[in-house]
Design a protein around this motif. Structure first.
Motif, PDB file in Angstrom:
ATOM      1  N   GLN A 174      46.546  20.848  40.975  1.00  0.00           N
ATOM      2  CA  GLN A 174      46.810  21.283  39.403  1.00  0.00           C
ATOM      3  C   GLN A 174      47.109  20.185  38.566  1.00  0.00           C
ATOM      4  O   GLN A 174      47.902  19.152  38.878  1.00  0.00           O
ATOM      5  N   VAL A 175      46.544  20.092  37.253  1.00  0.00           N
ATOM      6  CA  VAL A 175      46.641  19.281  36.355  1.00  0.00           C
ATOM      7  C   VAL A 175      48.160  19.692  35.527  1.00  0.00           C
ATOM      8  O   VAL A 175      48.290  20.830  35.129  1.00  0.00           O
ATOM      9  N   HIS A 176      48.877  18.519  35.112  1.00  0.00           N
ATOM     10  CA  HIS A 176      50.128  18.756  34.484  1.00  0.00           C
ATOM     11  C   HIS A 176      50.033  19.525  33.321  1.00  0.00           C
ATOM     12  O   HIS A 176      50.650  20.694  33.038  1.00  0.00           O
ATOM     13  N   ASN A 177      49.205  19.045  32.190  1.00  0.00           N
ATOM     14  CA  ASN A 177      49.013  19.529  31.140  1.00  0.00           C
ATOM     15  C   ASN A 177      47.509  19.214  30.534  1.00  0.00           C
ATOM     16  O   ASN A 177      47.572  18.398  29.789  1.00  0.00           O
ATOM     17  N   ALA A 178      46.837  19.912  30.967  1.00  0.00           N
ATOM     18  CA  ALA A 178      45.251  19.647  30.503  1.00  0.00           C
ATOM     19  C   ALA A 178      44.984  19.305  29.255  1.00  0.00           C
ATOM     20  O   ALA A 178      44.376  18.637  28.480  1.00  0.00           O
ATOM     21  N   ALA A 179      45.535  20.441  28.309  1.00  0.00           N
ATOM     22  CA  ALA A 179      45.376  20.462  26.914  1.00  0.00           C
ATOM     23  C   ALA A 179      46.010  19.380  26.299  1.00  0.00           C
ATOM     24  O   ALA A 179      45.232  18.582  25.364  1.00  0.00           O
ATOM     25  N   ARG A 180      46.945  18.854  26.592  1.00  0.00           N
ATOM     26  CA  ARG A 180      47.558  17.835  26.148  1.00  0.00           C
ATOM     27  C   ARG A 180      47.063  16.541  26.347  1.00  0.00           C
ATOM     28  O   ARG A 180      46.907  15.553  25.460  1.00  0.00           O
ATOM     29  N   ALA A 181      46.524  16.329  27.535  1.00  0.00           N
ATOM     30  CA  ALA A 181      45.706  15.526  28.216  1.00  0.00           C
ATOM     31  C   ALA A 181      44.320  15.084  27.287  1.00  0.00           C
ATOM     32  O   ALA A 181      44.000  14.149  26.740  1.00  0.00           O
ATOM     33  N   ASP A 182      43.735  16.333  26.947  1.00  0.00           N
ATOM     34  CA  ASP A 182      42.290  16.115  26.036  1.00  0.00           C
ATOM     35  C   ASP A 182      42.974  15.725  24.838  1.00  0.00           C
ATOM     36  O   ASP A 182      41.928  15.027  24.079  1.00  0.00           O
ATOM     37  N   THR A 183      43.842  16.262  23.993  1.00  0.00           N
ATOM     38  CA  THR A 183      44.168  15.907  22.874  1.00  0.00           C
ATOM     39  C   THR A 183      44.570  14.557  22.687  1.00  0.00           C
ATOM     40  O   THR A 183      44.016  13.782  21.592  1.00  0.00           O
ATOM     41  N   GLN A 184      45.258  13.994  23.720  1.00  0.00           N
ATOM     42  CA  GLN A 184      45.543  12.664  23.457  1.00  0.00           C
ATOM     43  C   GLN A 184      44.511  11.648  23.611  1.00  0.00           C
ATOM     44  O   GLN A 184      44.564  10.681  23.236  1.00  0.00           O
ATOM     45  N   THR A 185      43.445  11.917  24.484  1.00  0.00           N
ATOM     46  CA  THR A 185      42.526  11.172  24.926  1.00  0.00           C
ATOM     47  C   THR A 185      41.645  11.135  23.559  1.00  0.00           C
ATOM     48  O   THR A 185      41.020  10.146  23.257  1.00  0.00           O
TER      49      THR A 185
END
Length: 210
Positions: A174-185
């Motif tokens: 499981q990814v910790h916080n996929a939405a935040r990862a995408d936003t920061q990328t």
């Protein structure tokens, strides 16, 4: 070099845009990141070669090799570490294109090299910032180099936050916080794109007064 950095940034930004993965599928999304990482590596290599070619006085150009070790130069360290970081991104994004990865494999070969690559980018950007500012801080709005390094530094910070948010649990996958990862990328990629675009006028402008 500017075009290659811009192309890589655009692909990373595209891959992290909400809805893109739904349009092209998970594999298409990971391939987008992988191709983007290859552009980053090509650009980083040219940047590294530029630093090597700008050898100190007294070094015969004929003796400059592709991987000349120049530990006394900040720009050499910045470009070498950045190049190393792009290699880790190549591994991370390349492995991510494989379907049905186990949780352990995803943690070790997708998240871990992504995190290391992000750390390399951050270190590289901090070194470049230090060199441009001739210290840890400076206000030089008339300098293209200052704006470029600032944009890259902010982008590297965003990539670091993305790596932390994208932590993959080695037991569950499981990814910790996929939405935040995408936003920061996306934020990081836009910052790198700005830095790449600014490289074009910076190459032809006269140095700004210090």
């Amino acid at each position: 070099m500017a075009v290659l950095f811009a192309a890589g940034s655009l692909l990373f930004a595209l891959g992290s845009v909400p809805g893109y993965v739904n349009a092209v599928g998970e594999r298409g999304d990971t391939v987008t990141y992988f191709v983007g990482s290859l552009f980053f590596t090509a650009a980083a290599f040219l940047s590294y070669r530029e630093a090597v070619d700008a050898a100190p006085d007294g070094l015969n150009p004929a003796h400059r090799r592709v991987f000349t070790f120049q530990p006394g130069r900040v720009d050499w360290w910045a470009t070498a570490i950045q190049l190393l970081g792009t290699w880790y991104f190549n591994v991370s994004t390349g492995v991510a294109t494989v379907q049905n990865l186990s949780a352990t494999t995803a943690h070790q070969h997708v998240w871990r090299p992504d995190a290391i690559g992000s750390v390399c980018f951050l270190i590289s950007s901090v070194l470049a910032w230090y060199e441009v500012c001739h210290g840890w801080s400076a206000w030089r709005p008339r300098s293209w180099s200052w704006w470029i390094t600032l944009a890259n530094l902010i982008g590297s910070i965003a990539f670091g936050v993305s790596a932390a948010a994208g932590y993959i649990n080695p037991l569950t996958g499981q990814v910790h916080n996929a939405a935040r990862a995408d936003t920061q990328t996306l934020i990081g990629a836009i910052c790198f794109l700005i830095g790449a675009v600014l490289l074009m006028p910076e190459r032809t402008s006269k140095p700004a007064p210090v």
